[in-house]
Design an enzyme around this catalytic site. Sequence first.
Site, PDB file in Angstrom:
ATOM      1  NE  ARG A 180      -3.825   0.637   1.988  1.00 46.23           N
ATOM      2  CZ  ARG A 180      -5.048   0.777   2.505  1.00 46.23           C
ATOM      3  NH1 ARG A 180      -5.243   1.553   3.545  1.00 46.23           N
ATOM      4  NH2 ARG A 180      -6.072   0.133   1.987  1.00 46.23           N
ATOM      5  CG  HIS A 197      -8.486   0.215  -2.815  1.00 50.31           C
ATOM      6  ND1 HIS A 197      -7.748  -0.895  -2.458  1.00 50.31           N
ATOM      7  CD2 HIS A 197      -9.090   0.643  -1.675  1.00 50.31           C
ATOM      8  CE1 HIS A 197      -7.900  -1.106  -1.160  1.00 50.31           C
ATOM      9  NE2 HIS A 197      -8.711  -0.200  -0.660  1.00 50.31           N
ATOM     10  CD  GLN A 205     -13.074  -1.780  -0.490  1.00 51.18           C
ATOM     11  OE1 GLN A 205     -12.283  -1.732   0.441  1.00 51.18           O
ATOM     12  NE2 GLN A 205     -14.279  -2.321  -0.350  1.00 51.18           N
ATOM     13  CG  ASP A 242     -13.453   6.461  -1.137  1.00 56.90           C
ATOM     14  OD1 ASP A 242     -13.476   6.361   0.109  1.00 56.90           O
ATOM     15  OD2 ASP A 242     -12.401   6.389  -1.807  1.00 56.90           O
ATOM     16  CB  CYS A 285     -13.920   1.323   0.103  1.00 57.71           C
ATOM     17  SG  CYS A 285     -13.305   3.009   0.235  1.00 57.71           S
ATOM     18  NE  ARG A 333     -10.245  -5.067   0.608  1.00 53.89           N
ATOM     19  CZ  ARG A 333      -9.480  -4.065   1.042  1.00 53.89           C
ATOM     20  NH1 ARG A 333     -10.044  -2.988   1.538  1.00 53.89           N
ATOM     21  NH2 ARG A 333      -8.168  -4.095   0.934  1.00 53.89           N
TER      22      ARG A 333
HETATM   23  N1  NVA Z   1      -9.892   6.782  -1.393  1.00 54.57           N
HETATM   24  C1  NVA Z   1      -9.522   6.393  -0.065  1.00 54.57           C
HETATM   25  C2  NVA Z   1      -9.769   4.934   0.141  1.00 54.57           C
HETATM   26  C3  NVA Z   1      -9.428   4.428   1.511  1.00 54.57           C
HETATM   27  C4  NVA Z   1      -9.607   2.967   1.656  1.00 54.57           C
HETATM   28  C5  NVA Z   1      -8.072   6.720   0.171  1.00 54.57           C
HETATM   29  O1  NVA Z   1      -7.252   6.499  -0.723  1.00 54.57           O
HETATM   30  O2  NVA Z   1      -7.744   7.232   1.243  1.00 54.57           O
HETATM   31  N1   CP Z   2     -11.164   0.072   2.547  1.00 57.58           N
HETATM   32  C1   CP Z   2      -9.884  -0.025   2.954  1.00 57.58           C
HETATM   33  O1   CP Z   2      -8.978  -0.267   2.165  1.00 57.58           O
HETATM   34  O2   CP Z   2      -9.721   0.116   4.293  1.00 57.58           O
HETATM   35  P1   CP Z   2      -8.338   0.301   5.072  1.00 57.58           P
HETATM   36  O3   CP Z   2      -7.789   1.645   4.660  1.00 57.58           O
HETATM   37  O4   CP Z   2      -8.729   0.271   6.513  1.00 57.58           O
HETATM   38  O5   CP Z   2      -7.410  -0.802   4.711  1.00 57.58           O
END
Ligand code: NVA
Ligand code: CP
Length: 301
Positions: A102, A129, A132, A220, A260, A288
């Site tokens: 990540r 992502h 997700q 989101d 998500c 997930r």
């Molecule tokens: N769009 C959000 C998703 C978090 C799971 C982010 O990137 O922070």
């Molecule tokens: N939806 C998601 O990816 O959650 P986290 O940021 O908690 O991993």
Amino acid sequence: MKHLLKMLDLSGEQILEILSLADQLKYEQKHGIPHKHLSGKTLGMIFEKASTRTRVSFETGMYQLGGYALFLSSQELQMGRGEPIEDTARVLSRYLDGIMIRTFKQSDVEMLASYGTIPVINGLTDDSHPCQVLADLMTIREYKNKLEGLKLCFIGDGNNMANSLTAGGLKVGMNVSVCVPEGYEPSEGVLNFTKEYKDAFELVREPLKAAENADVMVTDVWSSMGKESEAEKRKKDFIGYQISSEVMKAAKPDAMVLHCLPAHKGEEITEEVFEKHAEQIFDESENRLHAQKAVMVKLMG
Ligand code: NVA
Ligand code: CP
């Protein structure tokens, strides 16, 4: 399929194969049927951003598959002190059987995959992502028994989720309506891809129009991780880009709602809509685990 880097890389058929395996693994887990397909294997998980769901579901999933997951905070890796990704990839490939990462830049994930010799899974970048979205498609199929022909509406920021949902949704035959304020469109790569799907994709500015007859409503956060410094400006730019009861009236009466998570209730979604659809949203979270187990079995099994 060697890696999971972004939805654009997968074919509709590959997506459906992952979803079917995910359904099977979910069944096995719920019925206490052992499914230790990755016994003796190790997954390294590199995190440059915070996470609750991704970290816990990958770690638990790997355990259930008979393997081991190693949490690697980028701050504690030499990578955090400037060791190049090219070298990190070649070193980790000598110890591990797979890497989940990540991070911010999609190009970093692509580089890890190209220099390493083991499967790489994108656990979220600024651009995409995929894990997700596989869980989202799995959840939609559970509730609606199909994907093809359904209308998915995404309202909010044209971020990683919008990119991956658009690519994934179109590839499995859904109609996708994306509703974002001007200046917050999905990535150029994804918009170019939608040109192949002229009749199935629309980019609109009006939430009520986007939601018309939708089977699935998704949103989101307005400010993703890394964009916190823009949060105040974004709150102004995104006024109205919210899933509210009023917007839900434009969708089909049995429309489902996905998020998500984490959610900013009162911003991209009202508390009322969130709570009304909480069961779907937390099923999505649970999935997930199952979807990622399927990805790991496909890549590392
Ligand atoms: N769009 C959000 C998703 C978090 C799971 C982010 O990137 O922070
Ligand atoms: N939806 C998601 O990816 O959650 P986290 O940021 O908690 O991993």
